[in-house]
Design a protein around this motif. Structure first.
Motif, PDB file in Angstrom:
ATOM      1  N   ARG A 131       0.833  -1.195   0.000  1.00 40.10           N
ATOM      2  CA  ARG A 131       0.000   0.000   0.000  1.00 40.10           C
ATOM      3  C   ARG A 131       0.879   1.261   0.000  1.00 40.10           C
ATOM      4  NH1 ARG A 131      -2.588  -3.317   3.865  1.00 40.10           N
ATOM      5  NH2 ARG A 131      -4.592  -4.103   3.139  1.00 40.10           N
ATOM      6  N   ASN A 132       0.371   2.331  -0.609  1.00 41.22           N
ATOM      7  CA  ASN A 132       1.042   3.644  -0.655  1.00 41.22           C
ATOM      8  C   ASN A 132       2.343   3.610  -1.469  1.00 41.22           C
ATOM      9  OD1 ASN A 132      -0.956   4.689   1.091  1.00 41.22           O
ATOM     10  ND2 ASN A 132       0.207   3.984   2.881  1.00 41.22           N
ATOM     11  N   LEU A 155      -2.881 -13.139   6.480  1.00 43.33           N
ATOM     12  CA  LEU A 155      -1.585 -13.332   5.841  1.00 43.33           C
ATOM     13  C   LEU A 155      -1.057 -12.017   5.272  1.00 43.33           C
ATOM     14  CD1 LEU A 155       0.676 -15.185   4.886  1.00 43.33           C
ATOM     15  CD2 LEU A 155      -0.700 -15.693   2.839  1.00 43.33           C
ATOM     16  N   SER A 156      -1.926 -11.244   4.624  1.00 39.27           N
ATOM     17  CA  SER A 156      -1.465  -9.966   4.064  1.00 39.27           C
ATOM     18  C   SER A 156      -1.005  -9.017   5.156  1.00 39.27           C
ATOM     19  CB  SER A 156      -2.593  -9.339   3.240  1.00 39.27           C
ATOM     20  OG  SER A 156      -3.724  -9.058   4.058  1.00 39.27           O
ATOM     21  N   GLN A 157      -1.676  -8.963   6.293  1.00 39.19           N
ATOM     22  CA  GLN A 157      -1.248  -8.111   7.392  1.00 39.19           C
ATOM     23  C   GLN A 157       0.084  -8.575   7.967  1.00 39.19           C
ATOM     24  OE1 GLN A 157      -2.508  -5.296   8.475  1.00 39.19           O
ATOM     25  NE2 GLN A 157      -4.160  -5.352   6.937  1.00 39.19           N
ATOM     26  N   ALA A 158       0.273  -9.923   8.050  1.00 36.36           N
ATOM     27  CA  ALA A 158       1.545 -10.437   8.567  1.00 36.36           C
ATOM     28  C   ALA A 158       2.694 -10.069   7.642  1.00 36.36           C
ATOM     29  CB  ALA A 158       1.448 -11.953   8.733  1.00 36.36           C
ATOM     30  N   VAL A 159       2.483 -10.152   6.317  1.00 35.61           N
ATOM     31  CA  VAL A 159       3.540  -9.799   5.361  1.00 35.61           C
ATOM     32  C   VAL A 159       3.852  -8.312   5.432  1.00 35.61           C
ATOM     33  CG1 VAL A 159       4.085  -9.672   2.904  1.00 35.61           C
ATOM     34  CG2 VAL A 159       3.030 -11.739   3.852  1.00 35.61           C
ATOM     35  N   ILE A 160       2.837  -7.477   5.563  1.00 36.05           N
ATOM     36  CA  ILE A 160       3.044  -6.030   5.639  1.00 36.05           C
ATOM     37  C   ILE A 160       3.820  -5.649   6.884  1.00 36.05           C
ATOM     38  CG2 ILE A 160       1.829  -3.825   5.932  1.00 36.05           C
ATOM     39  CD1 ILE A 160      -0.376  -4.955   4.141  1.00 36.05           C
ATOM     40  N   SER A 161       3.495  -6.322   8.015  1.00 39.16           N
ATOM     41  CA  SER A 161       4.093  -5.906   9.287  1.00 39.16           C
ATOM     42  C   SER A 161       5.404  -6.603   9.597  1.00 39.16           C
ATOM     43  CB  SER A 161       3.107  -6.165  10.426  1.00 39.16           C
ATOM     44  OG  SER A 161       2.785  -7.548  10.495  1.00 39.16           O
ATOM     45  N   GLY A 162       5.815  -7.623   8.856  1.00 39.98           N
ATOM     46  CA  GLY A 162       7.031  -8.351   9.177  1.00 39.98           C
ATOM     47  C   GLY A 162       7.889  -8.596   7.958  1.00 39.98           C
ATOM     48  N   THR A 163       9.103  -9.047   8.216  1.00 36.46           N
ATOM     49  CA  THR A 163      10.034  -9.296   7.111  1.00 36.46           C
ATOM     50  C   THR A 163      10.296 -10.779   6.893  1.00 36.46           C
ATOM     51  OG1 THR A 163      11.909  -9.073   8.651  1.00 36.46           O
ATOM     52  CG2 THR A 163      11.185  -7.070   7.487  1.00 36.46           C
ATOM     53  N   GLY A 164       9.659 -11.643   7.670  1.00 41.68           N
ATOM     54  CA  GLY A 164       9.867 -13.076   7.523  1.00 41.68           C
ATOM     55  C   GLY A 164       8.940 -13.684   6.478  1.00 41.68           C
ATOM     56  N   GLN A 165       8.919 -15.004   6.477  1.00 39.87           N
ATOM     57  CA  GLN A 165       8.011 -15.730   5.594  1.00 39.87           C
ATOM     58  C   GLN A 165       6.842 -16.274   6.431  1.00 39.87           C
ATOM     59  OE1 GLN A 165       9.871 -18.718   3.216  1.00 39.87           O
ATOM     60  NE2 GLN A 165      11.449 -17.333   2.381  1.00 39.87           N
ATOM     61  N   TYR A 166       5.610 -16.123   5.909  1.00 36.88           N
ATOM     62  CA  TYR A 166       4.402 -16.472   6.654  1.00 36.88           C
ATOM     63  C   TYR A 166       3.511 -17.372   5.777  1.00 36.88           C
ATOM     64  CZ  TYR A 166       6.103 -12.435   9.201  1.00 36.88           C
ATOM     65  OH  TYR A 166       6.903 -11.559   9.874  1.00 36.88           O
ATOM     66  N   ARG A 167       2.648 -18.136   6.449  1.00 43.26           N
ATOM     67  CA  ARG A 167       1.753 -19.035   5.713  1.00 43.26           C
ATOM     68  C   ARG A 167       0.372 -19.020   6.358  1.00 43.26           C
ATOM     69  NH1 ARG A 167       3.599 -25.113   7.705  1.00 43.26           N
ATOM     70  NH2 ARG A 167       2.498 -25.032   9.729  1.00 43.26           N
ATOM     71  N   GLN A 168      -0.620 -19.383   5.561  1.00 40.96           N
ATOM     72  CA  GLN A 168      -1.993 -19.458   6.060  1.00 40.96           C
ATOM     73  C   GLN A 168      -2.832 -20.252   5.061  1.00 40.96           C
ATOM     74  OE1 GLN A 168      -3.721 -15.771   7.291  1.00 40.96           O
ATOM     75  NE2 GLN A 168      -5.808 -16.591   7.365  1.00 40.96           N
ATOM     76  N   LYS A 177     -15.668 -23.280  -8.610  1.00 45.93           N
ATOM     77  CA  LYS A 177     -15.658 -23.807  -7.257  1.00 45.93           C
ATOM     78  C   LYS A 177     -14.387 -23.359  -6.538  1.00 45.93           C
ATOM     79  CE  LYS A 177     -13.454 -28.215  -8.517  1.00 45.93           C
ATOM     80  NZ  LYS A 177     -13.552 -29.688  -8.439  1.00 45.93           N
ATOM     81  N   ASP A 178     -14.418 -23.494  -5.220  1.00 43.86           N
ATOM     82  CA  ASP A 178     -13.264 -23.175  -4.379  1.00 43.86           C
ATOM     83  C   ASP A 178     -12.603 -24.471  -3.943  1.00 43.86           C
ATOM     84  OD1 ASP A 178     -13.849 -20.537  -4.610  1.00 43.86           O
ATOM     85  OD2 ASP A 178     -14.946 -20.398  -2.708  1.00 43.86           O
ATOM     86  N   VAL A 179     -11.254 -24.462  -4.010  1.00 48.74           N
ATOM     87  CA  VAL A 179     -10.486 -25.636  -3.607  1.00 48.74           C
ATOM     88  C   VAL A 179      -9.591 -25.246  -2.452  1.00 48.74           C
ATOM     89  CG1 VAL A 179     -10.555 -26.621  -5.925  1.00 48.74           C
ATOM     90  CG2 VAL A 179      -8.642 -25.155  -5.269  1.00 48.74           C
ATOM     91  N   PRO A 180      -9.212 -26.194  -1.608  1.00 44.28           N
ATOM     92  CA  PRO A 180      -8.306 -25.862  -0.500  1.00 44.28           C
ATOM     93  C   PRO A 180      -6.908 -25.540  -1.016  1.00 44.28           C
ATOM     94  CG  PRO A 180      -8.721 -28.226  -0.579  1.00 44.28           C
ATOM     95  CD  PRO A 180      -9.642 -27.605  -1.574  1.00 44.28           C
ATOM     96  N   ALA A 181      -6.256 -24.619  -0.354  1.00 46.66           N
ATOM     97  CA  ALA A 181      -4.903 -24.193  -0.754  1.00 46.66           C
ATOM     98  C   ALA A 181      -4.190 -23.660   0.468  1.00 46.66           C
ATOM     99  CB  ALA A 181      -4.958 -23.152  -1.856  1.00 46.66           C
ATOM    100  N   ILE A 182      -2.895 -23.459   0.336  1.00 47.11           N
ATOM    101  CA  ILE A 182      -2.104 -22.848   1.387  1.00 47.11           C
ATOM    102  C   ILE A 182      -1.207 -21.804   0.729  1.00 47.11           C
ATOM    103  CG2 ILE A 182      -0.312 -24.643   1.285  1.00 47.11           C
ATOM    104  CD1 ILE A 182       0.007 -24.182   4.348  1.00 47.11           C
ATOM    105  N   ALA A 183      -1.135 -20.630   1.333  1.00 43.92           N
ATOM    106  CA  ALA A 183      -0.389 -19.499   0.762  1.00 43.92           C
ATOM    107  C   ALA A 183       0.796 -19.157   1.660  1.00 43.92           C
ATOM    108  CB  ALA A 183      -1.306 -18.301   0.606  1.00 43.92           C
ATOM    109  N   PHE A 184       1.937 -18.887   1.016  1.00 45.62           N
ATOM    110  CA  PHE A 184       3.150 -18.433   1.699  1.00 45.62           C
ATOM    111  C   PHE A 184       3.456 -17.026   1.191  1.00 45.62           C
ATOM    112  CE2 PHE A 184       3.310 -22.996   1.534  1.00 45.62           C
ATOM    113  CZ  PHE A 184       3.760 -23.372   2.792  1.00 45.62           C
ATOM    114  N   GLY A 185       3.861 -16.141   2.083  1.00 39.49           N
ATOM    115  CA  GLY A 185       4.128 -14.770   1.660  1.00 39.49           C
ATOM    116  C   GLY A 185       5.335 -14.170   2.358  1.00 39.49           C
ATOM    117  N   THR A 186       5.975 -13.211   1.665  1.00 36.95           N
ATOM    118  CA  THR A 186       7.116 -12.488   2.222  1.00 36.95           C
ATOM    119  C   THR A 186       7.253 -11.162   1.494  1.00 36.95           C
ATOM    120  OG1 THR A 186       9.461 -12.650   2.807  1.00 36.95           O
ATOM    121  CG2 THR A 186       8.813 -13.430   0.623  1.00 36.95           C
TER     122      THR A 186
END
Length: 565
Positions: A131-132, A155-168, A177-186
């Protein structure tokens, strides 16, 4: 249009009503089958318990398999994403590109490294500015139609506020249809000094497909297991229940009088021994019942034959006794008394013989009811008039209490008159000179006649045996009054021929009461009596207190007791 709609609604209601009736009939059938069939209960209970056990075990296995599959894929995806994200982040940080075209080309080439995976699980990337952000060289990039809106807020808030790698975990829209998934972010940095969020998303639909397949296998296996279990239990229980059912059927036939019924015995196991024992028991019962029936028939024939054979000599003896009795004035006092005793005892003997003949007819089933519509009050008056001389002898008064003006009953007048005479005579003999009340009441279905005395009375035990043959309340007391001792027994049989009740009540010192209840129409069943037992006190001279003691009843609805003679 409205008429057609109304017809449709009416048809729908009728169909619903038919369905509901069919459902209720089916439920009642199942409930009746559950109550009556041991095999049905055993099979149903076993299948239900097996189903519950399978559901519990299946739920546990499903949760363990799902957790194992998910954890395995997540660990693989986490290891791959860490390596891939670190590699991309390192390329971005070591790049010397500074203009828009060079940076865009470098980012596109680098992001291609994120396509594909060694584990075979589809994965997608999304590079989106924070953002910004200002003066962007690179816009949002993805190898699919994923946008930042599908990324979980956490997950997006964790990536914005930290510098590590996060998952959810997340739901990934794929097609419709919607399928199950897992997202990693940094976070990653790109020229000219802007921060981006880089997401790597793993599609776990293959894990869900594997789990669904396992569930289908478990369901199919469970249904097959239930069917197999039900079939096995049905066969096993049939092997046990079928012989028991045959034994129950044979026992019912034996109880119905088919004494020749036997069980088929096969093998040497416990059920075979049960069948053999049942057959021996049935044979023994048949033999004993046959012997008892033969003995009873012989006794009845003996009593009948003896009674008939005694009538001729008894008639001769009676004629001689009458001659001696008429000439007793010419005898000396001792012979005159002997003539009186002889005459009286011959009269008593003749009454006993007549009663024995009547009892033998009842025992042989030869008693016939000659029923006709008759005014019951005429019969009551006739019985009271016949007992009036005896009432004068004992100093008792006979009182009739009734609010019934007329009451026609289908009955045999001779037998009802005999019942009432017997009850009134007994009441006079045991009334100790007090008034004897005759009460009559009727309703639409029944009529009741109660004979109430206020004499010596009787106990509950005596009232329970008052209709037994030859029974006396005091066996040590010589029988100097009364008849043969069979009067109340004959009265009971007469009442039974009318499908009526003859009931007794008594209390020592408070008197006794006998109540005869008859249906007003033939072939109708009695449900209650128009008179209570004992009835309320009517005589003003009766000085004993009334009681609320319940009547003593035996022989189905008929109270029994002792012949008060």
């Amino acid at each position: 249009m409205k008429s057609a709609f109304a017809k449709w609604i009416k048809g729908l209601k009728a169909a619903a009503a038919r369905f509901w009736r069919a459902l209720r009939r089916g439920w009642h059938h199942v409930v009746a089958r559950w109550r009556r069939s041991l095999q049905f209960r055993t099979v149903t209970a076993t299948v239900l318990l097996t189903a519950f056990a399978f559901l519990g075990v299946g739920a546990f296995l499903s949760s363990q398999i799902a957790a194992g599959l998910y954890l395995d894929r997540v660990q693989q995806a986490e290891a791959e994403s860490r390596q891939s994200l670190n590699q991309v982040q390192g390329i971005f940080e070591s790049s010397a590109a500074s203009d828009r075209a060079t940076v865009t080309s470098m980012v596109s080439d680098t992001l291609k490294l994120l396509e594909g995976t060694a584990s075979g699980t589809p994965r997608y990337y999304l590079l989106t500015p924070m953002r910004n952000a200002q003066n962007l060289y690179v816009a949002t990039q993805s190898n699919t139609s994923i946008t930042a809106n599908v990324i979980p807020e956490g997950l997006s808030q964790a990536v914005i506020s930290g510098t590590g790698q996060y998952r959810q975990p997340m739901s990934l829209p794929v097609g419709d249809k919607d399928v199950p998934a897992i997202a990693f972010g940094t976070q990653v940095n790109l020229p000219p000094g802007n921060t981006y969020a880089l997401y790597l998303i793993y599609d776990l639909s293959s894990v869900q497909d594997t789990l669904d397949y396992i569930h289908r296998v478990l369901w199919i296996g469970g249904l097959l297991l239930l069917a197999l279990t039900g079939g096995i239990v049905w066969l096993l229980t049939r092997a046990v229940v079928h012989p028991v059912s045959q034994a129950a059927t044979a026992a019912e036939k034996l109880a119905a009088g088919q004494l020749e019924e036997r069980l088929q015995v096969r093998g040497d196991d416990e059920l075979a021994r049960l069948g053999s024992s049942f057959n021996r028991m049935a044979g023994s019962l048949q033999e004993q019942i046959t012997q008892l029936a033969t003995l009873s028939e012989m006794q009845q024939r003996f009593v009948s034959d003896v009674s008939h054979e005694l009538r001729t000599p008894l008639t001769t003896v009676r004629m001689a006794a009458e001659v001696l009795y008429d000439a007793r004035d010419e005898f000396d006092p001792i012979n005159a008394r002997s003539a009186e005793l002889l005459y009286n005892q011959v009269e008593r003997f003749q009454a006993l013989l007549a009663d024995l003949l009547e009892i033998s007819r009842f025992d042989a089933g030869a008693a016939v009811l000659d029923a006709e519509p008759t005014e019951i009050l005429d019969v009551v008056h006739h019985a009271m008039e016949g007992a009036q001389p005896l009432a004068v002898t004992y100093g008792s008064s006979l009182e009739l209490h009734t609010e019934v003006s007329e009451c026609v009953v289908d009955m045999d007048p001779r037998r009802i008159d005999r019942i009432l005479r017997n009850l009134i005579v007994n009441a006079l003999e045991h009334g100790e000179g007090r008034p004897v009340e005759v009460l009559v009441a009727a309703d639409d279905d029944a009529v009741a006649i109660a004979v109430r005395d206020h004499g010596i009375g009787m106990t509950a035990m005596e009232a329970s045996r008052v209709f037994d043959r030859f029974w006396r309340a005091d066996p040590a007391r010589a029988r100097t009054t009364g008849g043969s001792g069979l009067g109340l027994s004959i009265a009971t049989e007469d009442a039974r021929l009318h499908d009526g009740w003859l009931q007794a009540w008594g209390e020592p010192g408070a008197g006794s009461c006998f109540r005869l209840t008859l249906p007003r129409r033939r072939d109708s069943a009695l449900t209650n009596s128009p008179l209570p037992l004992p009835p309320p006190r009517m005589s003003a001279t009766a000085d004993e207190p009334e009681t609320d003691q319940a009547p003593v009843r035996t022989k189905k609805e008929e109270p029994s007791g002792a012949d008060q003679s």
